[in-house]
Motif scaffolding. Sequence first.
Motif, short mmCIF file in Angstrom:
data_model
loop_
_atom_site.label_atom_id
_atom_site.label_comp_id
_atom_site.label_asym_id
_atom_site.label_seq_id
_atom_site.Cartn_x
_atom_site.Cartn_y
_atom_site.Cartn_z
N GLU A 1 0.55 -1.02 -0.04
CA GLU A 1 -0.37 0.34 0.20
C GLU A 1 1.15 1.78 -0.25
N ARG A 2 2.15 1.09 0.08
CA ARG A 2 3.14 2.02 0.09
C ARG A 2 2.72 3.31 -1.71
N LEU A 3 3.60 3.77 -1.12
CA LEU A 3 3.13 4.89 -2.67
C LEU A 3 2.11 4.63 -3.40
N PRO A 4 0.61 5.40 -2.93
CA PRO A 4 -0.40 5.00 -3.54
C PRO A 4 -0.52 5.45 -5.23
N LEU A 5 -1.78 4.97 -5.53
CA LEU A 5 -2.11 5.26 -6.93
C LEU A 5 -4.09 5.45 -6.94
N PRO A 6 -3.87 7.23 -7.19
CA PRO A 6 -3.37 7.97 -7.68
C PRO A 6 -2.62 8.96 -6.13
N GLY A 7 -1.19 9.59 -7.09
CA GLY A 7 -0.42 9.94 -5.41
C GLY A 7 0.83 10.03 -6.08
N PRO A 8 1.86 9.16 -5.24
CA PRO A 8 3.20 9.84 -5.82
C PRO A 8 3.56 8.12 -6.53
N TYR A 9 2.81 6.90 -6.64
CA TYR A 9 3.13 6.00 -7.45
C TYR A 9 3.84 6.02 -8.97
N PRO A 10 2.33 7.10 -9.69
CA PRO A 10 3.04 7.22 -10.82
C PRO A 10 4.17 8.85 -11.30
N LEU A 11 5.08 9.29 -10.54
CA LEU A 11 6.06 10.25 -10.62
C LEU A 11 6.70 9.45 -10.20
N VAL A 12 6.88 8.55 -9.25
CA VAL A 12 8.04 7.39 -8.49
C VAL A 12 8.30 6.26 -9.87
N VAL A 13 7.75 5.70 -9.34
CA VAL A 13 7.71 4.40 -10.19
C VAL A 13 7.66 4.09 -11.50
N LYS A 14 6.49 5.02 -12.19
CA LYS A 14 6.31 5.30 -13.25
C LYS A 14 7.03 5.54 -14.58
N ASN A 15 6.99 7.09 -14.03
CA ASN A 15 8.62 7.79 -14.81
C ASN A 15 9.47 7.69 -14.59
N VAL A 16 9.72 6.83 -13.93
CA VAL A 16 11.47 6.83 -13.35
C VAL A 16 11.62 5.47 -13.06
N LEU A 17 11.36 4.81 -12.58
CA LEU A 17 11.50 3.86 -12.67
C LEU A 17 11.78 2.50 -13.93
N ALA A 18 9.92 2.69 -14.31
CA ALA A 18 9.93 2.31 -15.67
C ALA A 18 10.03 2.55 -16.51
N HIS A 19 9.56 3.98 -16.91
CA HIS A 19 9.84 5.13 -18.39
C HIS A 19 11.83 5.26 -18.21
N ARG A 20 12.26 5.71 -17.41
CA ARG A 20 13.95 6.35 -17.65
C ARG A 20 14.51 5.07 -17.11
N ILE A 21 14.15 3.84 -16.88
CA ILE A 21 15.64 3.20 -16.77
C ILE A 21 14.89 1.61 -16.65
N LEU A 22 13.85 1.15 -16.72
CA LEU A 22 13.76 -0.51 -17.45
C LEU A 22 12.70 -0.24 -18.78
N GLU A 23 12.86 0.60 -19.26
CA GLU A 23 12.63 0.49 -20.71
C GLU A 23 14.05 0.65 -21.27
N ALA A 24 14.63 1.34 -21.09
CA ALA A 24 15.83 1.67 -21.80
C ALA A 24 17.23 0.07 -21.58
N ARG A 25 16.22 -0.64 -20.74
CA ARG A 25 17.25 -1.96 -20.76
C ARG A 25 16.40 -2.71 -21.95
N SER A 26 17.05 -3.95 -22.45
CA SER A 26 17.31 -5.21 -23.19
C SER A 26 15.81 -6.27 -22.30
N GLY A 27 15.07 -6.42 -22.73
CA GLY A 27 14.49 -7.84 -22.43
C GLY A 27 14.27 -9.09 -23.12
N THR A 28 13.60 -9.85 -23.42
CA THR A 28 12.41 -10.24 -23.76
C THR A 28 11.23 -10.43 -24.18
N ARG A 29 10.79 -10.49 -25.91
CA ARG A 29 9.91 -9.71 -26.07
C ARG A 29 8.68 -10.14 -25.76
N LEU A 30 7.54 -9.96 -25.36
CA LEU A 30 6.25 -10.63 -24.69
C LEU A 30 5.69 -11.36 -26.25
#
Length: 400
Positions: A242-271
């Motif tokens: 329940e930490r970093l709720p959505l709506p709230g800080p989750y998209p700012l911290v997890v989606k925008n930084v972790l997912a978009h800035r970092i994880l998307e830049a890494r190569s992985g197996t195509r779904l």
Amino acid sequence: MASTSARPRVFLHVGSPKTGTTFLQDVLWSQRERAAEHGLRLPGERFHDHFLATLDVRGLADDPAYPERARGMWDRLAAEALSSDGNVLISHELFAGANAEQARRAVARLSGGAEVHVVVTARDHVRQISAEWQEHVKHRSAASFGGFVEGVRNDTARTSWFWQVQDYAGVLERWGADLPPERLHLVTVPPSGADPTILWDRFARTIGLDPAALDTELERSNSSLGAEQAELLRRVNLELGERLPLPGPYPLVVKNVLAHRILEARSGTRLALAAEDQEYAVAESRAVADRLGAMGVDVVGDLADLVPTTGSGAATDTDPYAVPPDATLLAEGVATIADLLVVLNERRAAVQRADDLATTAQEKPVRFALVQAAENRPVLRKLRSAYRLAKARRRGEQPD
């Protein structure tokens, strides 16, 4: 399309998610003034206002978790659109989530003073199912890929978010209930591997804009995650609870930084979907395409784009829903933590520079102005940027 009426012509681009909408919106909003010079107005102060308008239309604006500015945003955008000349575009994929009555009211607000058109961008469901699962994970979901696919298949009543926004015929039926079919436009996303500017060309022509008027060579955002990165993010969601709720800080911290800035830049197996699930997705795509054809809407592109060849993306030797091994996820996690630390340091340095600038401007305004003038930098722009950053930090938001 040249306007033949004194009334403004308002295009409502209402969906669907994961159909190239971010790319189209980035092209337009990054060159908003140039679009206006070519006869297309984007109402509101910024693109975020169109998101807030989706909340207003869908009856979510009163939720205290959302900005107070969302209240009445649809009326404000509509009023600006109605006061315009020529073509106007209101665009956000979350409008697709509106129910029939909400969509009808939104269109009625414009119909008295404008020629209203509804635009839906659409992509085949083979790609959409995996793309929507990734998007759900980016929004705090802990559902596995296989579980998500099963949920889509079992939803015969079409009440889930997936079918609410990915049944393109249903979206056009809701938003176009009071409009003639020639004002309902279905823009198809070309097959996988096609030049992305084809989508831009189709969309621009639909909204009355010369495709060559704007530059499409932009840095891409909202890219796909590989299987390893998506699974890592899913486990982070589980750990967060329940930490970093959505709506709230989750998209700012997890989606925008972790997912978009970092994880998307890494190569992985195509779904990919399992063979039988891909056959299901192809069949559903064909059924939606047939309904769209029967509706007589304006198709920009080809309905065949919505029906991929069976087997074009199915997994063969391995189970596509198998969870990556722990050893793989451990290595991915360590690399992600390292990348995250680098990003955090970059942001810390940027915030410190902005704080120093704001402090100097406040405590020594004359010196600040002289130094900036000597360096030939726009003083007001720097002051405004520093002020907006400080204001956003106080609200716990990420500045634009």
